[in-house]
Design an enzyme around this catalytic site. Structure first.
Site, short mmCIF file in Angstrom:
data_model
loop_
_atom_site.label_atom_id
_atom_site.label_comp_id
_atom_site.label_asym_id
_atom_site.label_seq_id
_atom_site.Cartn_x
_atom_site.Cartn_y
_atom_site.Cartn_z
N HIS A 141 104.09 38.68 91.69
CA HIS A 141 103.23 37.53 91.42
C HIS A 141 102.22 37.33 92.55
CE1 HIS A 141 105.34 36.32 87.88
NE2 HIS A 141 106.46 35.99 88.50
N HIS B 213 110.06 41.09 92.52
CA HIS B 213 109.50 40.29 91.42
C HIS B 213 108.49 39.28 91.94
CE1 HIS B 213 109.91 37.99 87.52
NE2 HIS B 213 109.57 36.98 88.33
N GLU B 214 108.90 38.51 92.94
CA GLU B 214 108.02 37.46 93.45
C GLU B 214 106.77 38.03 94.14
OE1 GLU B 214 108.41 34.65 92.40
OE2 GLU B 214 110.52 34.62 91.86
#
Length: 329
Positions: A250, A246-247
């Site tokens: 980003h 997820h990170e």
């Protein structure tokens, strides 16, 4: 706000206080996270682009949920850069058809990313094994390679080096000391991923920086994850390693699937249906916007349980490649 099922689990993860300091508090929500205010020293401010993936159902606006105006400004600049590079037609926004996304992604060159993995620990606490690090890298490769379902984003990761830092203060409050340890540990350039594992208090699982922040803060670039969210970790429902997936999304330029809610251009990806609210848990279905399509609860850029996450979309893969061209290539 719903916390983890067992308070004892959270207590077990809180590190012992460094000598001469009080123990870090087990905060019960994002209000306990430091913002942009000064804490009295220049090393106490997290980067403005940091965000956090939450593991509760209390989802306030965090620092990567850009306002519509902020997102519009970022997108306008991205489009100008891509146009200047001759990369016009760089992808549909929300509400426009993305029929060519799969074909465009299949034509894209593979992005190969070296990873510098930094273990910040306090003695035995958080000193994750080499095998656990390898599992995390493997999980990221599977996620971005379409191995769990969904699109092959044509992104791969290779472990370049591992550093280990035994520092109880950094481990006990990584946000406070981020401005200290990142410049000391950071390796590589804009196309290198610096991935930090440490203890993170409260209900947070990790944070990241956006690629368009690299130029102004190159040494702060990277991703931080809770060490217990790595594959085989001890955080219930969030221990398959998808917090890093997820990170890193980003870090590669993806927004949350619920960016802008039901209005506007959303996450700037046509094939992720609009989503008003982040997902909690792993519902069988969820549909929070009147536009076509149910919420993308299985998408890595939502807040679902790790056991629920399976995929990126072709549109997200295409966006990753466009943003990479603009900022990290």
């Amino acid at each position: 706000m719903k916390l983890l099922a067992a308070a004892a689990l959270l207590a077990a993860l809180v590190p012992a206080a460094p000598f001469g300091q009080s123990a870090p508090s087990a905060s019960t929500g994002p209000s306990a996270r430091p913002g942009h205010e000064s804490r009295g020293d220049d090393c106490a401010r997290p980067p403005a682009s940091a965000e956090a993936r939450h593991r509760t159902d209390g989802h306030p606006r965090d620092r990567m949920d850009l306002s519509p105006a902020e997102a519009a400004a970022v997108e306008a600049r991205l489009n100008r850069i891509l146009d200047g590079l001759g990369q016009g037609g760089h992808g549909p926004g929300k509400g426009r058809h993305g029929a060519s996304e799969s074909a465009s992604l299949r034509r894209a060159a593979q992005i190969s990313i070296p990873v510098y993995f930094h273990v910040i620990h306090a003695g035995a606490k958080g000193n994750v094994s080499s095998a656990m690090i390898q599992r995390q890298i493997s999980t990221m490769n599977t996620s971005y390679g379409g191995g769990n379902g969904g699109a092959n984003a044509r992104v791969s990761f290779t472990l370049k080096a591992v550093s280990r830092t035994d520092n109880a203060a950094w481990f006990g409050d990584p946000e406070r000391y981020e401005g200290t340890y990142k410049p000391r540990l950071h390796k590589g350039d804009k196309s290198s991923l610096n991935l930090y594992s440490t203890y993170i208090g409260g209900d947070l699982l990790g944070w990241s920086t956006f690629p368009w922040k690299y130029k102004s803060e190159p040494q702060m670039d990277g991703v931080t994850i809770h060490y217990a969210s790595m594959p085989g970790g001890s955080i219930e429902n969030f221990n398959k390693g998808f917090s890093a997936t997820h990170e890193v999304g980003h870090w590669l330029g993806l927004y949350h699937t619920f960016q802008d809610g039901c209005s506007g251009e959303g996450d700037r990806v046509a094939d992720t249906p609009a989503e008003r609210d982040p997902t909690n848990g792993c519902p069988s279905s969820k549909d929070t916007c009147p536009t076509p399509g149910e919420d993308p609860v299985h998408n890595y850029m939502d807040y679902s349980y790790d056991t629920c996450m399976t995929s990126f979309t072709p549109g997200q893969g295409t966006r990753i490649h466009n943003v990479w061209t603009a900022y990290r290539a």
